[in-house]
Write an enzyme that holds these catalytic residues in place. Structure first.
Site, PDB file in Angstrom:
ATOM      1  N   PRO A  10       0.831  -1.206   0.000  1.00 27.25           N
ATOM      2  CA  PRO A  10       0.000   0.000   0.000  1.00 27.25           C
ATOM      3  C   PRO A  10       0.867   1.258   0.000  1.00 27.25           C
ATOM      4  O   PRO A  10       2.100   1.177   0.087  1.00 27.25           O
ATOM      5  CB  PRO A  10      -0.784  -0.122   1.310  1.00 27.25           C
ATOM      6  CG  PRO A  10       0.161  -0.841   2.219  1.00 27.25           C
ATOM      7  CD  PRO A  10       0.883  -1.836   1.331  1.00 27.25           C
ATOM      8  N   TYR A  66       2.790   4.350   1.404  1.00 31.11           N
ATOM      9  CA  TYR A  66       3.603   4.576   2.604  1.00 31.11           C
ATOM     10  C   TYR A  66       4.166   3.295   3.208  1.00 31.11           C
ATOM     11  O   TYR A  66       4.465   3.237   4.393  1.00 31.11           O
ATOM     12  CB  TYR A  66       2.838   5.380   3.662  1.00 31.11           C
ATOM     13  CG  TYR A  66       2.237   6.622   3.075  1.00 31.11           C
ATOM     14  CD1 TYR A  66       3.033   7.676   2.684  1.00 31.11           C
ATOM     15  CD2 TYR A  66       0.871   6.699   2.854  1.00 31.11           C
ATOM     16  CE1 TYR A  66       2.484   8.791   2.091  1.00 31.11           C
ATOM     17  CE2 TYR A  66       0.313   7.820   2.267  1.00 31.11           C
ATOM     18  CZ  TYR A  66       1.129   8.862   1.889  1.00 31.11           C
ATOM     19  OH  TYR A  66       0.582   9.958   1.291  1.00 31.11           O
ATOM     20  N   THR A  85       9.258   2.738  -2.759  1.00 31.80           N
ATOM     21  CA  THR A  85      10.304   3.521  -3.421  1.00 31.80           C
ATOM     22  C   THR A  85      11.597   3.468  -2.618  1.00 31.80           C
ATOM     23  O   THR A  85      12.685   3.352  -3.193  1.00 31.80           O
ATOM     24  CB  THR A  85       9.845   4.977  -3.623  1.00 31.80           C
ATOM     25  OG1 THR A  85       8.671   4.978  -4.442  1.00 31.80           O
ATOM     26  CG2 THR A  85      10.929   5.819  -4.288  1.00 31.80           C
ATOM     27  N   GLU A 112       6.634   3.309  -9.414  1.00 29.17           N
ATOM     28  CA  GLU A 112       5.228   3.643  -9.707  1.00 29.17           C
ATOM     29  C   GLU A 112       4.719   2.890 -10.937  1.00 29.17           C
ATOM     30  O   GLU A 112       4.097   3.460 -11.827  1.00 29.17           O
ATOM     31  CB  GLU A 112       5.059   5.158  -9.876  1.00 29.17           C
ATOM     32  CG  GLU A 112       5.485   5.983  -8.678  1.00 29.17           C
ATOM     33  CD  GLU A 112       4.608   5.806  -7.448  1.00 29.17           C
ATOM     34  OE1 GLU A 112       3.580   5.107  -7.523  1.00 29.17           O
ATOM     35  OE2 GLU A 112       4.953   6.378  -6.400  1.00 29.17           O
ATOM     36  N   PHE A 122      -7.600   2.141  -4.160  1.00 36.96           N
ATOM     37  CA  PHE A 122      -8.273   2.374  -2.878  1.00 36.96           C
ATOM     38  C   PHE A 122      -9.556   1.560  -2.718  1.00 36.96           C
ATOM     39  O   PHE A 122     -10.108   1.495  -1.626  1.00 36.96           O
ATOM     40  CB  PHE A 122      -8.558   3.866  -2.678  1.00 36.96           C
ATOM     41  CG  PHE A 122      -9.483   4.454  -3.706  1.00 36.96           C
ATOM     42  CD1 PHE A 122     -10.846   4.467  -3.505  1.00 36.96           C
ATOM     43  CD2 PHE A 122      -8.976   4.982  -4.886  1.00 36.96           C
ATOM     44  CE1 PHE A 122     -11.698   5.002  -4.459  1.00 36.96           C
ATOM     45  CE2 PHE A 122      -9.811   5.525  -5.841  1.00 36.96           C
ATOM     46  CZ  PHE A 122     -11.177   5.535  -5.633  1.00 36.96           C
ATOM     47  N   CYS A 137      -1.166   1.283   9.938  1.00 35.97           N
ATOM     48  CA  CYS A 137      -2.530   1.796   9.849  1.00 35.97           C
ATOM     49  C   CYS A 137      -2.626   3.160  10.534  1.00 35.97           C
ATOM     50  O   CYS A 137      -2.166   3.329  11.664  1.00 35.97           O
ATOM     51  CB  CYS A 137      -3.500   0.812  10.498  1.00 35.97           C
ATOM     52  SG  CYS A 137      -5.219   1.375  10.465  1.00 35.97           S
ATOM     53  N   ILE A 151     -10.396   7.152  -9.952  1.00 35.83           N
ATOM     54  CA  ILE A 151      -9.550   6.011  -9.583  1.00 35.83           C
ATOM     55  C   ILE A 151      -8.073   6.395  -9.541  1.00 35.83           C
ATOM     56  O   ILE A 151      -7.380   6.118  -8.572  1.00 35.83           O
ATOM     57  CB  ILE A 151      -9.768   4.825 -10.550  1.00 35.83           C
ATOM     58  CG1 ILE A 151     -11.224   4.355 -10.499  1.00 35.83           C
ATOM     59  CG2 ILE A 151      -8.823   3.662 -10.223  1.00 35.83           C
ATOM     60  CD1 ILE A 151     -11.666   3.806  -9.162  1.00 35.83           C
ATOM     61  N   GLU A 189      -5.570   9.231  -9.199  1.00 38.50           N
ATOM     62  CA  GLU A 189      -5.396  10.629  -8.818  1.00 38.50           C
ATOM     63  C   GLU A 189      -4.107  10.735  -8.010  1.00 38.50           C
ATOM     64  O   GLU A 189      -3.942  10.048  -7.005  1.00 38.50           O
ATOM     65  CB  GLU A 189      -6.587  11.120  -7.996  1.00 38.50           C
ATOM     66  CG  GLU A 189      -6.536  12.581  -7.664  1.00 38.50           C
ATOM     67  CD  GLU A 189      -7.801  13.081  -6.972  1.00 38.50           C
ATOM     68  OE1 GLU A 189      -7.963  14.301  -6.909  1.00 38.50           O
ATOM     69  OE2 GLU A 189      -8.612  12.260  -6.487  1.00 38.50           O
TER      70      GLU A 189
END
Length: 186
Positions: free
Chosen positions: A9, A11, A15, A86, A118, A143, A162, A164
């Protein structure tokens, strides 16, 4: 040679892990390149700098921003290690053919990207790479609600869009329980 996938997910350090792996190969004097999609606004192409969400930067002599891969395949002949950040933004067929072709020609490909959007729908770019990859690393985040391991990305608003580009202003990492309990944020 091989294809490695780094996924998870937002964070979760995708990268950062890509930068870590590329840096290790650079220390061994391998000829490396990092590719990012032209839509990624965390990169400073003029300065050949890749930035993670924490603001950590890596300066890289060979850094390419593009939205199409396969038509540029010849320029990667000189590289031994190719990092792609990405990957969810790239066309899935373009990415798959690009990675498979280069790996079959002796290149190590390290691909980093989101595991899902998401809505918990997988990105085709990751799905198509799984069968042709030698190694898959799934990272977790923390979380934002309960501080347990997070495997999902939740969008705070604009849920009708979707794809963004955004950071913590728009997306947060969540665990399964908190995703189900809090996914009505408007």
């Amino acid at each position: 040679m091989s294809i490695e996938i780094i996924t998870g997910p937002m964070y979760s350090g995708k990268t950062t892990e890509l930068i870590r792996r590329i840096t290790r190969y650079k220390l061994c004097k391998k000829n490396c390149v990092i590719i990012s999609h032209s839509i990624d606004n965390r990169c400073e192409e003029d300065d050949n700098i890749l930035i993670n969400h924490d603001g950590f930067k890596i300066s890289h002599d060979d850094f390419i921003k593009t939205n199409i891969l396969i038509n540029k395949i010849k320029i990667f002949d000189k590289y031994e290690i190719i990092g792609i950040d990405e990957c969810q933004f790239f066309d899935s067929n373009d990415l798959m053919i690009f990675c498979d072709t280069l790996a079959n020609n002796g290149k190590k490909i390290i691909v980093a990207g989101l595991n899902s959007d998401f809505n918990k729908n997988p990105f085709k770019s990751i799905i198509k790479l799984i069968p042709i990859s030698e190694k898959i690393t799934k990272l977790q985040s923390i979380c934002n609600f309960c501080y347990n391991d997070a495997t999902f990305t939740m969008k705070k608003f604009n849920k009708d869009i979707i794809i963004e580009i955004g950071g913590s202003d728009l997306y947060i990492p969540v665990c399964r329980i908190c995703y189900n309990e809090n996914n009505t944020i408007n």
